[in-house]
Design a protein around this motif. Structure first.
Motif, short mmCIF file in Angstrom:
data_model
loop_
_atom_site.label_atom_id
_atom_site.label_comp_id
_atom_site.label_asym_id
_atom_site.label_seq_id
_atom_site.Cartn_x
_atom_site.Cartn_y
_atom_site.Cartn_z
N ASN A 160 -44.96 -26.08 4.17
CA ASN A 160 -44.13 -25.06 3.53
C ASN A 160 -44.77 -24.53 2.25
O ASN A 160 -44.14 -24.48 1.19
N GLY A 223 -38.62 -21.32 1.85
CA GLY A 223 -38.62 -20.47 3.03
C GLY A 223 -39.47 -19.22 2.84
O GLY A 223 -40.69 -19.29 2.76
N TYR A 237 -34.23 -21.27 1.21
CA TYR A 237 -34.92 -22.49 1.62
C TYR A 237 -34.19 -23.12 2.79
O TYR A 237 -33.04 -22.76 3.10
N HIS A 238 -34.88 -24.02 3.48
CA HIS A 238 -34.20 -24.75 4.55
C HIS A 238 -33.83 -26.14 4.04
O HIS A 238 -34.53 -26.73 3.23
N ILE A 251 -29.90 -23.01 6.33
CA ILE A 251 -30.49 -22.17 5.29
C ILE A 251 -29.61 -22.19 4.05
O ILE A 251 -28.39 -22.00 4.13
N CYS A 292 -38.53 -17.78 7.24
CA CYS A 292 -39.93 -17.64 6.83
C CYS A 292 -40.25 -16.31 6.16
O CYS A 292 -41.34 -16.18 5.60
N TYR A 307 -35.88 -15.51 10.64
CA TYR A 307 -35.86 -16.96 10.77
C TYR A 307 -36.14 -17.38 12.21
O TYR A 307 -35.87 -16.65 13.16
#
Length: 334
Positions: A160, A223, A237-238, A251, A292, A307
């Motif tokens: 990441n 993310g 972000y995840h 998310i 992403c 995503y």
């Protein structure tokens, strides 16, 4: 008297042709899904089984992207794609042909989960690379024809890798999530600094997994490229939780200080999107929503979130920056 015009919250460019759908009637959610989801289905190219966890950017009069596509042996690689509307994509069957700084072939062993950001006149690409184990790959292009691979910015194990879209304090800044060699059962978000995109140091902790919500109790990871706003850096972000059926990826959102992004100003207590639809809950890896990339139009504050869904599909969701920031502040546990 002339009407006072409010300046845009997003510090950035206009993108009037951004994909967009208004919030569905009766919905109060901070993020809502595109009615065309999934925008990329199974077997998107002759050589590929699944395209997901991919990155898109505006380019020319349309859009381009770097796509994670798992081939039919299951191995992940990066492919180029282009689109006029950022929803219907033409994906190249061949892998991106990476070269080194001298123009010699420099292929990847494997590569997945790319991010793309334009900094000045160059598009930088980060991804999960193989440096005797999962690490962060770094490369760049100016025209999406020649792709140059740079030195790995960090040692394994790490995932990441996400660059900020401008220098902060005169240095490039890279978010990452130190990990292990497998399906990591831990992980916080850190950042690193570089004067030249080659030598990286001044590593700093940003956010820990956990909080009061179980949805991000196992690990978290940056993310899309952070969006610069008047309120701070908007970072999606995840977050990952563990259930009796395995990991669930949701998310969340946070706002970081503009000049010191290790300072978290606000952070959502709950997720803003979690796997609910069949294309998110059923697939090669069920129960995954993994962001992403974003596209945004600064004047209107419209944001499209790209995503990966169930490690199988590409999907899109929408939000409006002022509404999302208000939601983050009202739900913050910082």
């Amino acid at each position: 008297m002339s009407e006072i015009t409010k300046s845009p919250t997003i510090i950035g460019d206009a993108l009037p042709n951004i994909p967009w759908e208004d919030r569905p009637a009766g919905s109060n959610d901070p993020v809502w899904r595109c009615s065309q989801n999934p925008i990329i289905d199974w077997n998107p190219i002759p050589s590929g089984a699944r395209a997901y966890n991919s990155a898109v950017v505006p380019f020319g009069d349309g859009f381009v992207g770097v796509f994670r596509i798992d081939d039919k042996s299951g191995r992940a690689g990066l492919h180029f794609g282009k689109s006029q509307d950022a929803l219907n994509w033409e994906l190249e069957d061949e892998l991106i042909d990476w070269v080194d700084e001298k123009g010699n072939p420099n292929p990847n062993s494997y590569a997945y989960d790319p991010r793309v950001v334009k900094i000045e006149d160059t598009y930088y690409i980060t991804w999960c690379d193989d440096l005797k184990g999962a690490s962060i790959g770094l490369g760049y292009t100016k025209d999406f024809k020649t792709f140059v691979k740079s030195e790995n910015p960090l040692m394994p194990f790490n995932r990441n890798g996400v660059l900020f879209p401008r220098k902060i304090g005169g240095e490039y800044v890279l978010l990452s999530r130190p990990s292990d060699s497998a399906h990591t059962p831990f992980g916080d978000i850190f950042l690193s600094h570089s004067p030249d995109m080659v030598y990286w140091g001044k590593h700093r902790h940003v956010m820990s997994a956990g909080g009061s919500g179980w949805w991000q109790g196992v690990k978290i990871g940056a993310g899309p490229i952070p969006i610069e706003t008047k309120e701070g850096w908007l970072m999606l972000y995840h977050g990952v939780s563990t259930t009796c059926s395995g990991f669930v990826y949701s998310i969340g959102a946070a706002i970081l200080d503009l000049e010191n992004p290790t300072k978290v100003l606000y952070r959502t207590r709950g997720y803003i999107l979690t796997p609910e639809k069949p294309y998110e809950t059923t697939g090669f890896v069920p129960n995954v929503a993994f962001p992403c990339a974003t596209l945004y139009d600064a004047p209107s504050g419209k944001i499209a979130i790209y995503y990966g869904a169930a490690d199988t599909y590409c999907a899109v969701a929408f939000t409006q920056v002022d509404e999302l920031i208000e939601y983050i502040k009202n739900d913050s546990e910082v």
